[in-house]
Design an enzyme around this catalytic site. Sequence first.
Site, PDB file in Angstrom:
ATOM      1  N   PRO A   9     -46.926  22.095  40.613  1.00  0.00           N
ATOM      2  CA  PRO A   9     -46.874  20.864  39.828  1.00  0.00           C
ATOM      3  C   PRO A   9     -46.392  21.046  38.393  1.00  0.00           C
ATOM      4  O   PRO A   9     -46.743  22.018  37.729  1.00  0.00           O
ATOM      5  CB  PRO A   9     -48.319  20.361  39.849  1.00  0.00           C
ATOM      6  CG  PRO A   9     -49.146  21.513  40.287  1.00  0.00           C
ATOM      7  CD  PRO A   9     -48.259  22.359  41.150  1.00  0.00           C
ATOM      8  N   ASN A  10     -45.610  20.095  37.967  1.00  0.00           N
ATOM      9  CA  ASN A  10     -45.110  19.957  36.587  1.00  0.00           C
ATOM     10  C   ASN A  10     -44.009  20.956  36.229  1.00  0.00           C
ATOM     11  O   ASN A  10     -43.441  20.859  35.150  1.00  0.00           O
ATOM     12  CB  ASN A  10     -46.261  20.037  35.566  1.00  0.00           C
ATOM     13  CG  ASN A  10     -47.293  18.966  35.803  1.00  0.00           C
ATOM     14  OD1 ASN A  10     -46.937  17.795  35.865  1.00  0.00           O
ATOM     15  ND2 ASN A  10     -48.557  19.332  35.976  1.00  0.00           N
ATOM     16  N   ARG A  17     -41.766  19.795  29.187  1.00  0.00           N
ATOM     17  CA  ARG A  17     -43.201  20.005  29.071  1.00  0.00           C
ATOM     18  C   ARG A  17     -43.500  21.188  28.146  1.00  0.00           C
ATOM     19  O   ARG A  17     -42.985  22.288  28.344  1.00  0.00           O
ATOM     20  CB  ARG A  17     -43.845  20.217  30.454  1.00  0.00           C
ATOM     21  CG  ARG A  17     -43.794  21.613  30.993  1.00  0.00           C
ATOM     22  CD  ARG A  17     -44.456  21.773  32.345  1.00  0.00           C
ATOM     23  NE  ARG A  17     -45.884  21.952  32.277  1.00  0.00           N
ATOM     24  CZ  ARG A  17     -46.584  22.772  33.071  1.00  0.00           C
ATOM     25  NH1 ARG A  17     -45.951  23.481  33.994  1.00  0.00           N
ATOM     26  NH2 ARG A  17     -47.872  22.872  32.950  1.00  0.00           N
ATOM     27  N   TYR A  22     -43.509  26.928  27.526  1.00  0.00           N
ATOM     28  CA  TYR A  22     -42.682  27.196  28.714  1.00  0.00           C
ATOM     29  C   TYR A  22     -41.181  27.302  28.412  1.00  0.00           C
ATOM     30  O   TYR A  22     -40.401  27.582  29.318  1.00  0.00           O
ATOM     31  CB  TYR A  22     -42.921  26.099  29.769  1.00  0.00           C
ATOM     32  CG  TYR A  22     -44.368  26.053  30.218  1.00  0.00           C
ATOM     33  CD1 TYR A  22     -44.922  27.103  30.952  1.00  0.00           C
ATOM     34  CD2 TYR A  22     -45.199  24.984  29.867  1.00  0.00           C
ATOM     35  CE1 TYR A  22     -46.251  27.072  31.342  1.00  0.00           C
ATOM     36  CE2 TYR A  22     -46.528  24.942  30.256  1.00  0.00           C
ATOM     37  CZ  TYR A  22     -47.056  25.993  30.991  1.00  0.00           C
ATOM     38  OH  TYR A  22     -48.369  25.971  31.372  1.00  0.00           O
ATOM     39  N   ASN A  73     -44.957  30.305  42.149  1.00  0.00           N
ATOM     40  CA  ASN A  73     -45.686  29.935  40.932  1.00  0.00           C
ATOM     41  C   ASN A  73     -46.451  28.669  41.288  1.00  0.00           C
ATOM     42  O   ASN A  73     -45.889  27.570  41.241  1.00  0.00           O
ATOM     43  CB  ASN A  73     -44.717  29.683  39.777  1.00  0.00           C
ATOM     44  CG  ASN A  73     -45.466  29.327  38.498  1.00  0.00           C
ATOM     45  OD1 ASN A  73     -46.659  29.061  38.532  1.00  0.00           O
ATOM     46  ND2 ASN A  73     -44.758  29.325  37.375  1.00  0.00           N
ATOM     47  N   ALA A  76     -50.730  24.845  38.118  1.00  0.00           N
ATOM     48  CA  ALA A  76     -52.168  24.583  37.936  1.00  0.00           C
ATOM     49  C   ALA A  76     -52.980  24.884  39.200  1.00  0.00           C
ATOM     50  O   ALA A  76     -54.165  25.239  39.117  1.00  0.00           O
ATOM     51  CB  ALA A  76     -52.382  23.139  37.499  1.00  0.00           C
ATOM     52  N   ASP A  86     -55.352  30.378  51.323  1.00  0.00           N
ATOM     53  CA  ASP A  86     -55.528  30.514  52.773  1.00  0.00           C
ATOM     54  C   ASP A  86     -54.200  30.413  53.519  1.00  0.00           C
ATOM     55  O   ASP A  86     -53.985  31.116  54.515  1.00  0.00           O
ATOM     56  CB  ASP A  86     -56.494  29.434  53.299  1.00  0.00           C
ATOM     57  CG  ASP A  86     -57.939  29.759  52.976  1.00  0.00           C
ATOM     58  OD1 ASP A  86     -58.219  30.884  52.509  1.00  0.00           O
ATOM     59  OD2 ASP A  86     -58.804  28.880  53.180  1.00  0.00           O
ATOM     60  N   GLU A  97     -46.537  36.575  42.965  1.00  0.00           N
ATOM     61  CA  GLU A  97     -46.969  35.486  42.084  1.00  0.00           C
ATOM     62  C   GLU A  97     -46.245  35.594  40.739  1.00  0.00           C
ATOM     63  O   GLU A  97     -46.104  36.687  40.201  1.00  0.00           O
ATOM     64  CB  GLU A  97     -48.482  35.644  41.876  1.00  0.00           C
ATOM     65  CG  GLU A  97     -49.118  34.652  40.940  1.00  0.00           C
ATOM     66  CD  GLU A  97     -50.600  34.986  40.682  1.00  0.00           C
ATOM     67  OE1 GLU A  97     -51.018  36.151  40.883  1.00  0.00           O
ATOM     68  OE2 GLU A  97     -51.318  34.070  40.254  1.00  0.00           O
ATOM     69  N   HIS A  99     -46.003  33.681  36.775  1.00  0.00           N
ATOM     70  CA  HIS A  99     -46.359  32.685  35.756  1.00  0.00           C
ATOM     71  C   HIS A  99     -45.444  32.877  34.566  1.00  0.00           C
ATOM     72  O   HIS A  99     -45.283  34.006  34.091  1.00  0.00           O
ATOM     73  CB  HIS A  99     -47.828  32.817  35.334  1.00  0.00           C
ATOM     74  CG  HIS A  99     -48.745  32.583  36.475  1.00  0.00           C
ATOM     75  ND1 HIS A  99     -48.949  31.328  37.004  1.00  0.00           N
ATOM     76  CD2 HIS A  99     -49.441  33.444  37.244  1.00  0.00           C
ATOM     77  CE1 HIS A  99     -49.750  31.443  38.048  1.00  0.00           C
ATOM     78  NE2 HIS A  99     -50.065  32.713  38.223  1.00  0.00           N
ATOM     79  N   SER A 101     -45.843  31.679  31.520  1.00  0.00           N
ATOM     80  CA  SER A 101     -46.646  31.985  30.330  1.00  0.00           C
ATOM     81  C   SER A 101     -47.597  33.139  30.630  1.00  0.00           C
ATOM     82  O   SER A 101     -47.828  33.488  31.792  1.00  0.00           O
ATOM     83  CB  SER A 101     -47.440  30.746  29.903  1.00  0.00           C
ATOM     84  OG  SER A 101     -48.414  30.424  30.882  1.00  0.00           O
ATOM     85  N   ARG A 106     -54.455  32.722  27.489  1.00  0.00           N
ATOM     86  CA  ARG A 106     -54.665  31.281  27.306  1.00  0.00           C
ATOM     87  C   ARG A 106     -56.125  30.927  27.619  1.00  0.00           C
ATOM     88  O   ARG A 106     -57.002  31.769  27.504  1.00  0.00           O
ATOM     89  CB  ARG A 106     -53.650  30.507  28.149  1.00  0.00           C
ATOM     90  CG  ARG A 106     -52.200  30.811  27.713  1.00  0.00           C
ATOM     91  CD  ARG A 106     -51.178  30.050  28.525  1.00  0.00           C
ATOM     92  NE  ARG A 106     -51.310  28.611  28.340  1.00  0.00           N
ATOM     93  CZ  ARG A 106     -50.719  27.695  29.122  1.00  0.00           C
ATOM     94  NH1 ARG A 106     -49.969  28.098  30.145  1.00  0.00           N
ATOM     95  NH2 ARG A 106     -50.882  26.409  28.894  1.00  0.00           N
ATOM     96  N   ARG A 110     -57.606  29.553  33.075  1.00  0.00           N
ATOM     97  CA  ARG A 110     -56.331  30.032  33.630  1.00  0.00           C
ATOM     98  C   ARG A 110     -56.397  31.503  34.039  1.00  0.00           C
ATOM     99  O   ARG A 110     -55.435  32.067  34.526  1.00  0.00           O
ATOM    100  CB  ARG A 110     -55.198  29.847  32.616  1.00  0.00           C
ATOM    101  CG  ARG A 110     -54.897  28.412  32.313  1.00  0.00           C
ATOM    102  CD  ARG A 110     -53.682  28.246  31.432  1.00  0.00           C
ATOM    103  NE  ARG A 110     -53.747  26.969  30.736  1.00  0.00           N
ATOM    104  CZ  ARG A 110     -53.292  25.816  31.240  1.00  0.00           C
ATOM    105  NH1 ARG A 110     -52.717  25.791  32.411  1.00  0.00           N
ATOM    106  NH2 ARG A 110     -53.414  24.692  30.565  1.00  0.00           N
TER     107      ARG A 110
END
Length: 147
Positions: A9-10, A17, A22, A73, A76, A86, A97, A99, A101, A106, A110
């Site tokens: 999301p986002n 944003r 970011y 990624n 949130a 799962d 994975e 990220h 940032s 942070r 997070r």
Amino acid sequence: MKILVINGPNLNLLGLREPEIYGKKSYADLLALIRGACERENIDVGFFQSNHEGAIVDAIQQAYGAYDGIVINPAAYTHTSVAILDALKAVGLPAVEVHISDVDSREAFRQISYAGKACVQTYKGLGFDGYVQAIRFLKQYLTEGRV
Ligand code: DQA
């Protein structure tokens, strides 16, 4: 070799944003960067972005038999979603994975990653380059079975 890059999301609003966190580049810029890296590495890449947890679970399930590995990624949902964890465990595809940032520096909330528990590697705080590193890592992992 086929890799699916999943963004949560986002992340479709990259550039707009919180650019101080970011960066100013857009989601389209991110895809172009990853596409270029995959061309150089001779990897077929697919992209999926959604703001919906279940849609991300569906995309992970559909990756089974269609892709060799996943770069994800979960945004949130990283910090909340047992369903995404799962799904990654269910399909058993090697996953990395990412990220943008540095989540460790942070807010405390997070610093928990559910999805990360099913991933073979994590890149955080490297900006867009984290995706390129993830692609390279996954290629080596899939080729040699380890790194
Ligand atoms: C993020 C970090 C998450 O905490 C946040 O919710 C995001 C993006 C990152 O790429 O830095 O949406 O995953």
